[in-house]
Design a protein around this motif. Sequence first.
Motif, short mmCIF file in Angstrom:
data_model
loop_
_atom_site.label_atom_id
_atom_site.label_comp_id
_atom_site.label_asym_id
_atom_site.label_seq_id
_atom_site.Cartn_x
_atom_site.Cartn_y
_atom_site.Cartn_z
N UNK A 194 0.88 -1.17 0.00
CA UNK A 194 0.00 0.00 0.00
C UNK A 194 0.92 1.22 0.00
N UNK A 195 1.12 1.81 -1.17
CA UNK A 195 2.13 2.86 -1.32
C UNK A 195 1.74 4.16 -0.63
N UNK A 196 0.44 4.36 -0.41
CA UNK A 196 -0.02 5.59 0.22
C UNK A 196 0.45 5.71 1.66
N UNK A 197 0.70 4.59 2.35
CA UNK A 197 1.00 4.67 3.79
C UNK A 197 2.49 4.91 4.11
N UNK A 198 3.47 4.26 3.67
CA UNK A 198 3.45 2.97 2.97
C UNK A 198 3.44 1.80 3.97
#
Length: 210
Positions: free
Chosen positions: A106-110
């Motif tokens: 999950x790259x948004x957190x990452x």
Amino acid sequence: MRTLLLCLALALLAGCAHADKGPGSLPYKYWRLGFLAPDYMEVWVETADVEDIRGQKFFNVGSGTVSVHLPKDGSGNAKGWRKTWGKGRYVNGADLPKRIYVRWQSLAEPQTYSTIVEIPERARQLMTERLEKPCPTIAYRHALAVGLAPGGVIRGWVMSTCDDPIEVFRAQAAVEPKGPYEGTSGGRHRPLSPQAKTYIEQHGIPYGSW
């Protein structure tokens, strides 16, 4: 002679009907597995493996980027899900799915997550149920779309080319203890795109909206 010609015609028809069927329980040749993410919430699938109802295993049938909407003007909305088949491919030679193992970043957190999703019987029933309304291609829900979101949220829908998606499962993945790439990258995740990075800096991550 007329009887012989009739038998040959019936044999040809039977052969054509058989060619349109897949292995075992499939009334079509193969089903599709696709992955998606909410707007700007980019995901990198490290691996996705499938086990069908006959116990056959298909490894790495999904990897790489998933389907995600990334408008440069920031007009997207990360809350909720878009109706899409997701980015993926057909699982050739597989019967109906029994379970799916997926490990993704999950790259948004990452953060890196992994889990085994048990596909419910209802999903398989829907995948073999012939659609009533006319369909331009396959008259079945032959696509399984899997949504991956921050926090390890997973959602699944069965879909067709001419019917609304039907949700068939929700699941919660665990953080992968080895980290990205099973610990071989020194804890480094893949980078976000500029569009996703800008959106997240301005709006944050809408946990709880999926």
